[in-house]
Design a protein around this motif. Structure first.
Motif, PDB file in Angstrom:
ATOM      1  N   CYS A   1      -4.612  -4.854  -3.345  1.00 28.93           N
ATOM      2  CA  CYS A   1      -3.253  -5.016  -2.829  1.00 28.93           C
ATOM      3  C   CYS A   1      -2.997  -4.089  -1.646  1.00 28.93           C
ATOM      4  O   CYS A   1      -2.306  -4.460  -0.689  1.00 28.93           O
ATOM      5  CB  CYS A   1      -2.226  -4.733  -3.931  1.00 28.93           C
TER       6      CYS A   1
ATOM      7  N   ALA B   1       6.409  -7.762   1.302  1.00 25.14           N
ATOM      8  CA  ALA B   1       5.436  -6.697   1.058  1.00 25.14           C
ATOM      9  C   ALA B   1       5.858  -5.829  -0.114  1.00 25.14           C
ATOM     10  O   ALA B   1       5.011  -5.310  -0.856  1.00 25.14           O
ATOM     11  CB  ALA B   1       5.261  -5.849   2.311  1.00 25.14           C
TER      12      ALA B   1
ATOM     13  N   TRP C   1      -1.245  -6.157   4.408  1.00 23.85           N
ATOM     14  CA  TRP C   1       0.126  -6.344   3.937  1.00 23.85           C
ATOM     15  C   TRP C   1       1.157  -6.036   5.023  1.00 23.85           C
ATOM     16  O   TRP C   1       2.291  -6.514   4.968  1.00 23.85           O
ATOM     17  CB  TRP C   1       0.385  -5.452   2.720  1.00 23.85           C
TER      18      TRP C   1
END
Length: 405
Positions: free
Chosen positions: A344, A357, A349
């Motif tokens: 992640c 986000a 992002w």
């Protein structure tokens, strides 16, 4: 990972072949001892209940005379220790058998969960990732099966014929399990042959319970790892969206990832509920059994008994690998689940809007607590646990040698 778009299938067209590949070995082992019901015929759905009752009777029929032999007949402390290890293995296998029987609804739920995941496979890359972990679980099960059945045949059916059996100055025909000397009728044909067959069935049941436990653990945990690998591929493709043909919106992509993650977490929770008791019994019994097997190997090495030494050493390797496999798949699941938070952060992002986000923060927070499989909620299955078990067996071995020798 390639960003090229792959052809989408409405469902997994290879579903029946894949699910047969994934479940065949475990089904064959567990159906024969009644843990999984037969589904080919209507009457087969009730046969497993009869099998469970029958095998429990066979195990009890074997354990009771063996225990009486250890208590009343056997005076040699070394032989008593060897038979105690045999009796302990029988009792723990019977305990695991009862636990698996009680947990049967949860086991069937997990199997249906696995089938559902395979049915819903959309992308070819997802299927390949799932097959990779399914193959790993299948290989682990095959190794456990090979070790356990080979060592059990040597121990139960070959080794007794190389040991002299004398009770009250009379030579008796060997059996798979020792029997109390007062039961002289067991040496008379055809009673002897019937008892021998019953002992062989008991041997098969005990080994199949151990193999089936490890096989179920490998099946469920590697499946969860395969699903996590699919989630990781989705996260890596979150910004580009090449593998989100049905969810072009970034919000829907994140929602699909969260849904898949929650599904895996729920599945892992049920798997732990199924395995925690049997894993606790397996680890605690293996701790005692491995220690005793180490002692048997030392004694046979000193006595230059090569056949017995080879048999006990193979049993030692078998039990060590069983524990290692459980700890390895537990470690693998923790490692894969913790990668979700790392991925992640490593994706681009910053190329998506701050509003979306921020949705990744919850995924990172969930991944900071990796999925674990525990043994009775006492110890997590990990490689560190495996090392600690081996250290403990060596400590117990030193105490046992001091006590006996």
């Amino acid at each position: 990972m390639s960003s090229t778009r792959e052809p989408v299938m409405p469902q997994n067209l290879s579903y029946h072949r894949d699910i047969k590949y994934v479940l065949k070995l475990n089904n064959w082992i567990l159906c024969t001892i009644g843990i999984l019901p037969f589904t080919t015929r209507r009457i087969g759905r009730h046969v497993f209940k009869i099998l469970i009752a029958f095998y429990n009777f066979i195990i009890s029929f074997t354990i009771v005379p063996c225990a009486l032999h250890i208590i009343y007949d056997q005076k040699d402390i070394i032989i008593r220790l060897k038979l105690f290890g045999l009796l302990a293995f029988c009792l723990t296998a019977m305990t695991k058998y009862c636990i698996l029987t009680i947990r049967l609804p949860k086991i069937l739920y997990c199997i249906e969960f696995v089938k559902s995941d395979w049915w819903q496979v959309t992308f070819r890359s997802d299927r390949e990732q799932m097959l990779k972990y399914a193959a790993a679980g299948r290989k682990l099960t095959i190794i456990v099966t090979s070790f356990m059945y080979t060592s059990s045949v040597l121990y139960y059916q070959i080794l007794p014929f190389f040991v002299e059996h004398i009770i009250n100055n009379e030579t008796v025909r060997p059996l798979v399990f020792p029997i109390y000397s007062k039961f002289r009728q067991f040496q008379i044909s055809p009673v002897y042959e019937i008892v021998y067959v019953a002992h062989c069935m008991c041997e098969y049941t005990l080994c199949s319970v151990t193999v089936g436990t490890c096989g179920l653990a490998a099946l469920f945990v590697t499946h969860a790892c395969g699903q996590i690998e699919v989630i990781l591929s989705r996260l890596e493709d979150l910004v580009n969206g090449k593998n989100f043909m049905q969810n072009p919106n970034i919000h829907r992509r994140i929602a699909a990832i969260v849904k898949s993650h929650v599904r895996v977490v729920k599945f892992a929770a049920v798997v732990e509920e199924v395995l925690q008791e049997v894993c606790l019994v397996e680890l605690s019994s293996s701790l005692c059994t491995i220690c005793l097997l180490e002692y048997y190997c030392i004694v046979d090495w000193q006595d230059d008994d090569r056949i017995s030494l080879a048999t006990y050493f193979l049993l030692f390797l078998s039990f060590c690998f069983n524990v290692y496999m459980l700890c390895y798949i537990g470690e693998l699941l923790m490692e894969k689940s913790s990668q979700i938070g790392h991925i992640c952060y490593m994706i681009n992002w910053y190329q998506i809007s701050p509003k979306f986000a921020r949705s990744l923060i919850l995924i990172i927070a969930m991944a900071s607590h990796p999925i674990k499989i525990s043994a009775g909620r006492i110890a997590d299955l990990s490689l560190l646990t495996f090392v600690n078990i081996l250290k403990t067996t060596l400590a117990y071995l030193s105490f046992l040698r001091t006590l006996v020798m």
